[in-house]
Write an enzyme that holds these catalytic residues in place. Structure first.
Site, PDB file in Angstrom:
ATOM      1  N   LYS A  62     -20.920  17.304 -25.369  1.00 39.30           N
ATOM      2  CA  LYS A  62     -21.031  16.083 -24.578  1.00 39.30           C
ATOM      3  C   LYS A  62     -22.001  15.072 -25.212  1.00 39.30           C
ATOM      4  CE  LYS A  62     -18.676  17.790 -20.903  1.00 39.30           C
ATOM      5  NZ  LYS A  62     -18.339  19.194 -21.188  1.00 39.30           N
TER       6      LYS A  62
HETATM    7  C1  LIG Z   1     -17.169  19.936 -20.806  1.00 39.86           C
HETATM    8  C2  LIG Z   1     -16.990  21.224 -21.518  1.00 39.86           C
HETATM    9  C3  LIG Z   1     -15.717  21.729 -21.830  1.00 39.86           C
HETATM   10  C4  LIG Z   1     -14.456  21.056 -21.376  1.00 39.86           C
HETATM   11  O1  LIG Z   1     -14.250  19.807 -21.969  1.00 39.86           O
HETATM   12  P1  LIG Z   1     -13.172  18.799 -21.332  1.00 39.86           P
HETATM   13  O2  LIG Z   1     -13.310  17.549 -22.110  1.00 39.86           O
HETATM   14  O3  LIG Z   1     -13.570  18.634 -19.902  1.00 39.86           O
HETATM   15  O4  LIG Z   1     -11.860  19.449 -21.469  1.00 39.86           O
HETATM   16  C5  LIG Z   1     -15.642  22.891 -22.568  1.00 39.86           C
HETATM   17  N1  LIG Z   1     -16.740  23.559 -22.955  1.00 39.86           N
HETATM   18  C6  LIG Z   1     -17.980  23.114 -22.671  1.00 39.86           C
HETATM   19  C7  LIG Z   1     -19.151  23.897 -23.123  1.00 39.86           C
HETATM   20  C8  LIG Z   1     -18.151  21.935 -21.949  1.00 39.86           C
HETATM   21  O5  LIG Z   1     -19.385  21.496 -21.663  1.00 39.86           O
END
Ligand SMILES: *Cc1c(COP(=O)(O)O)cnc(C)c1O
Length: 462
Positions: free
Chosen positions: A112
């Site tokens: 993120k």
């Molecule tokens: C947010 C997240 C996901 C999923 O990502 P999306 O974009 O919502 O599909 C997978 N793994 C981790 C560790 C995350 O923080």
């Protein structure tokens, strides 16, 4: 560059407008009216560029001159300087033709940060320039929250409200959010699950009358286009480091809200040779059921060892449906709103097209732990449970072993102690900058699973 809504009933916007909002007023999601396309020779000419400079080339067409080039370059350079690995998104080899892309070298140890370090700086630039204040509102299944707080907390023109499901995020995840000090930081634990948090956020965006008149809400979830845009870059980066664009690469993506894998779909649509895109889910497997059985129906939300993917309905899937339905906004609206009362099905030709591009797998907790143990035994590399789901899906769904297979490693294992311990492995140390995390003071409010409880709270803090 214009952005239009997947539901077809909202005016088109420019980049700054989509940056400063969330859902479109008609309830849809913004997508670019048309995508930039890069030729093979243009992509090939980017080989060897540092991450931030590659990002500049990929992102520039989406911003379309609304932010001056030198400012954009500076913002990108600062965003990715916060990462601890010089490569920003290093590749690690697991087997002869199998790789993981380590996307957790940012300040909060999950992918993120790629989007939110950038989003925070873009917001800061635009808000300062326009002398405007906003309230950022986001729901988090664990990782978005800390990344958003870390990305935006220094912005004087932003108040941040982050909703997480009470007692449903890991201790490290919670503390990464609740120990961030600042008068503009508000953590809210909602007595409900992530889908409840997401519902409250969407409702607040739909009716913003509770806000002071000079404020508007900005989304930090992947409904915000700028987040998706930032994530397209690392698909190009991984490919270029594995011989692309002259040979194709496949990607396996641990999926919750379909944001990350949708960015991969866009990279492919922009000219990057991508062979397979694998949707790797946990037992919350609505997308896997759609791809494998053409069944799109709600189940009950399961709590798993990969909590960041404990999501029933994937917001960004609507963006892909918009393309799959040949941009027929009415058909999209019917399909996504219909899900509330009845299971949905794709038309046979649509299902076929979706299956040509996407493979999928749902992986249970036992298998997740086994894969963590196996990968560690084979390579002495500790992966987190989300990544393990990706690696397993990559191995099961791989259709062509001559194509490099890259699993996106979405988080650092230190965030998910439960799974690591269940896999029988020793809990990894917290990285240097988080050493005292478990001793820091926490600050958060617990609220009922109720829209008004949240909007009243926000009103009282603004
Ligand atoms: C947010 C997240 C996901 C999923 O990502 P999306 O974009 O919502 O599909 C997978 N793994 C981790 C560790 C995350 O923080």
């Amino acid at each position: 560059m214009k952005y239009i809504s997947t539901r077809g009933k909202a005016p088109a916007c420019n980049f700054e407008q989509v940056l400063l909002t969330g859902l479109a007023p008609d309830g849809g999601l913004y997508v670019p009216e048309s995508l930039p396309r890069f030729s093979e020779s243009e992509i090939a000419s980017w080989a060897g560029l540092p991450y931030d400079q590659l990002a500049f080339r990929v992102i520039k067409p989406f911003i379309d001159g609304e932010i001056p080039d030198d400012v954009l370059q500076r913002i990108l350079s600062e965003s990715y300087q916060t990462f601890t690995h010089k490569a920003v998104a290093p590749l690690r080899q697991l087997d002869a033709n199998e790789w993981v892309l380590e996307l957790y070298c940012g300040p909060t140890l999950a992918f993120k940060d790629f989007a939110l370090q950038l989003l925070g700086r873009l917001l800061d630039y635009v808000l300062t320039r326009d002398n405007k204040k906003v309230a950022v509102l986001g729901a988090t299944s664990g990782d978005t929250g800390s990344a958003a707080l870390e990305g935006c907390r220094h912005c004087e023109n932003i108040d941040l409200f982050i909703l997480h499901p009470y007692q449903r995020v890991s201790e490290v995840q919670r503390r990464q959010m609740t120990t961030i000090a600042g008068d503009n930081v508000h953590n809210i634990a909602v007595r409900g699950n992530f889908d409840d948090c997401q519902r409250i956020v969407k409702a607040a965006f739909g009716d913003q009358s509770f806000l002071p008149s000079d404020r508007q809400l900005v989304a930090v979830n992947s409904i915000n286009w700028a987040r998706i845009m930032a994530q397209i870059v690392y698909y190009f980066y991984a490919s270029l480091n594995l011989g692309g664009p002259l040979r194709p690469v496949s990607f396996s993506v641990p999926t919750g809200n379909f944001g990350d894998i949708y960015a991969g779909y866009l990279a492919r649509s922009m000219g990057l040779p991508v062979n397979q895109l694998i949707i790797a889910t946990n037992r919350n497997d609505i997308l896997h059921r759609l791809i494998s059985d053409n069944e799109y129906s709600l189940g009950s939300l399961e709590h798993t060892l990969s909590p960041s993917m404990d999501i029933m309905v994937s917001s960004n899937f609507e963006r892909y449906l918009f393309d799959l339905f040949d941009r027929d906004a009415e058909a999209v609206t019917e399909f996504v709103t219909g899900l509330g009362h009845t299971p949905q099905k794709l038309k046979p030709d649509q299902w076929l097209r979706a299956r040509e591009l996407f493979s999928s797998l749902g992986v249970d907790d036992d298998t997740t732990c086994k894969v963590i143990g196996q990968v560690y035994a084979d390579t002495e590399f500790l992966i987190d449970p989300h990544t393990a789901i990706g690696v397993h899906a990559a191995r099961v769904c791989n259709k062509d072993s001559s194509v490099p297979m890259v699993t996106l490693a979405t988080a650092h294992p230190v965030k998910f102690a439960d799974a690591v311990e269940k896999a029988g492995l020793q809990y990894p140390d917290l990285p240097e900058h988080l050493q005292d995390l478990l001793e820091r003071d926490e600050r958060y409010d617990v609220l009922d699973n109720d829209i008004t409880a949240v909007t009243d709270f926000m009103q009282s803090r603004l």
